[in-house]
Scaffold this motif. Structure first.
Motif, PDB file in Angstrom:
ATOM      1  N   GLN A 170      -3.968   1.491  -6.786  1.00  0.00           N
ATOM      2  CA  GLN A 170      -4.949   1.357  -5.243  1.00  0.00           C
ATOM      3  C   GLN A 170      -4.214   1.314  -4.001  1.00  0.00           C
ATOM      4  N   ALA A 171      -3.853   2.150  -3.113  1.00  0.00           N
ATOM      5  CA  ALA A 171      -3.708   1.741  -2.095  1.00  0.00           C
ATOM      6  C   ALA A 171      -4.734   1.086  -0.725  1.00  0.00           C
ATOM      7  N   CYS A 172      -3.881   0.777  -0.032  1.00  0.00           N
ATOM      8  CA  CYS A 172      -4.419  -0.009   1.859  1.00  0.00           C
ATOM      9  C   CYS A 172      -3.770   0.003   1.807  1.00  0.00           C
ATOM     10  N   GLY A 173      -4.124  -0.452   3.512  1.00  0.00           N
ATOM     11  CA  GLY A 173      -3.527  -0.843   4.460  1.00  0.00           C
ATOM     12  C   GLY A 173      -3.091   0.076   5.859  1.00  0.00           C
ATOM     13  N   GLY A 174      -3.828   1.185   5.618  1.00  0.00           N
ATOM     14  CA  GLY A 174      -4.034   1.941   7.163  1.00  0.00           C
ATOM     15  C   GLY A 174      -5.323   1.532   8.101  1.00  0.00           C
ATOM     16  N   GLY A 175      -5.113   2.177   9.290  1.00  0.00           N
ATOM     17  CA  GLY A 175      -5.906   2.230  10.117  1.00  0.00           C
ATOM     18  C   GLY A 175      -5.115   2.455  11.537  1.00  0.00           C
ATOM     19  N   LEU A 176      -5.759   2.076  12.689  1.00  0.00           N
ATOM     20  CA  LEU A 176      -5.484   2.796  13.907  1.00  0.00           C
ATOM     21  C   LEU A 176      -4.684   1.403  14.429  1.00  0.00           C
ATOM     22  N   VAL A 177      -3.359   2.092  14.748  1.00  0.00           N
ATOM     23  CA  VAL A 177      -2.750   1.508  15.961  1.00  0.00           C
ATOM     24  C   VAL A 177      -1.876   2.192  17.253  1.00  0.00           C
ATOM     25  N   GLN A 178      -2.061   1.278  18.410  1.00  0.00           N
ATOM     26  CA  GLN A 178      -0.888   2.547  18.796  1.00  0.00           C
ATOM     27  C   GLN A 178       0.274   2.935  18.682  1.00  0.00           C
ATOM     28  N   ALA A 179       0.661   3.689  19.189  1.00  0.00           N
ATOM     29  CA  ALA A 179       2.442   4.274  19.638  1.00  0.00           C
ATOM     30  C   ALA A 179       3.341   3.163  19.314  1.00  0.00           C
ATOM     31  N   MET A 225       8.133   4.026  -7.469  1.00  0.00           N
ATOM     32  CA  MET A 225       7.002   4.022  -7.050  1.00  0.00           C
ATOM     33  C   MET A 225       7.503   5.301  -5.292  1.00  0.00           C
ATOM     34  N   GLY A 226       6.526   5.838  -5.177  1.00  0.00           N
ATOM     35  CA  GLY A 226       6.907   6.512  -4.056  1.00  0.00           C
ATOM     36  C   GLY A 226       5.605   6.794  -2.600  1.00  0.00           C
ATOM     37  N   TRP A 227       5.824   7.498  -1.540  1.00  0.00           N
ATOM     38  CA  TRP A 227       4.944   7.267  -0.889  1.00  0.00           C
ATOM     39  C   TRP A 227       5.167   8.573  -0.182  1.00  0.00           C
ATOM     40  N   PHE A 228       4.039   9.115   0.430  1.00  0.00           N
ATOM     41  CA  PHE A 228       3.535  10.433   0.030  1.00  0.00           C
ATOM     42  C   PHE A 228       2.442  10.388   1.586  1.00  0.00           C
ATOM     43  N   ARG A 229       2.810  11.462   1.986  1.00  0.00           N
ATOM     44  CA  ARG A 229       1.753  11.948   3.564  1.00  0.00           C
ATOM     45  C   ARG A 229       1.429  13.022   4.116  1.00  0.00           C
ATOM     46  N   GLN A 230      -0.058  13.453   4.241  1.00  0.00           N
ATOM     47  CA  GLN A 230      -0.743  14.617   3.952  1.00  0.00           C
ATOM     48  C   GLN A 230      -1.104  14.488   5.379  1.00  0.00           C
ATOM     49  N   VAL A 231      -1.324  16.056   6.676  1.00  0.00           N
ATOM     50  CA  VAL A 231      -2.074  15.636   6.687  1.00  0.00           C
ATOM     51  C   VAL A 231      -3.138  17.160   6.913  1.00  0.00           C
ATOM     52  N   VAL A 265      -2.743  11.155   6.025  1.00  0.00           N
ATOM     53  CA  VAL A 265      -3.276  10.215   5.357  1.00  0.00           C
ATOM     54  C   VAL A 265      -2.147   9.768   4.263  1.00  0.00           C
ATOM     55  N   TYR A 266      -1.783   9.200   3.455  1.00  0.00           N
ATOM     56  CA  TYR A 266      -0.757   8.621   2.966  1.00  0.00           C
ATOM     57  C   TYR A 266      -1.561   8.174   1.511  1.00  0.00           C
ATOM     58  N   TYR A 267      -0.513   8.271   0.260  1.00  0.00           N
ATOM     59  CA  TYR A 267      -0.501   8.482  -0.577  1.00  0.00           C
ATOM     60  C   TYR A 267       0.032   8.076  -1.093  1.00  0.00           C
TER      61      TYR A 267
END
Length: 122
Positions: free
Chosen positions: A4-13, A33-39, A92-94
């Protein structure tokens, strides 16, 4: 194993976020454990990994020096601390777990979380 992943959101550069990945249903300490991302329109890319056997970690060149992966065995949770965020980190981070000794690719991971969205505004 359920993730269960959480913690994402909108943040400024330039800002920071910490993603969490809570694991259940397995022996957390035995998984890398790994983290991946996809656009949209692009392949899923590996961001970071932390090996089950010790503190060894991997980071994609694009995040080295800015992101830190860690794990808390007692809490069955992996983290991705993201600092100095850039608009190109938007994705999106997985989180994922692998029972392999040295997982190198997304296909080497056995279990996946649902994804948490990170948006970095310029």
């Amino acid at each position: 194993v359920q993730l269960q992943a959480c913690g994402g959101g909108l943040v400024q550069a330039g800002g920071s976020l910490r993603l969490s990945c809570a694991a259940s249903g397995g022996t957390f300490s035995l998984y890398t454990m790994g983290w991946f991302r996809q656009v949209p329109g692009k392949e899923r890319e590996s961001v970071a990994a932390i090996w089950w056997s010790g503190p060894s970690t991997y980071y994609a060149d694009s995040v080295k020096g800015r992101f830190t992966i860690s794990r808390d065995i007692a809490k069955n949770t992996a983290y991705l601390q993201m600092n100095s965020l850039k608009p190109e980190d938007t994705a999106v981070y997985y989180c994922a777990a692998s029972a392999r000794l040295i997982p190198l690719y997304s296909r080497d991971y056995d279990y996946w979380g649902q994804g948490t969205e990170v948006t970095v505004s310029s």
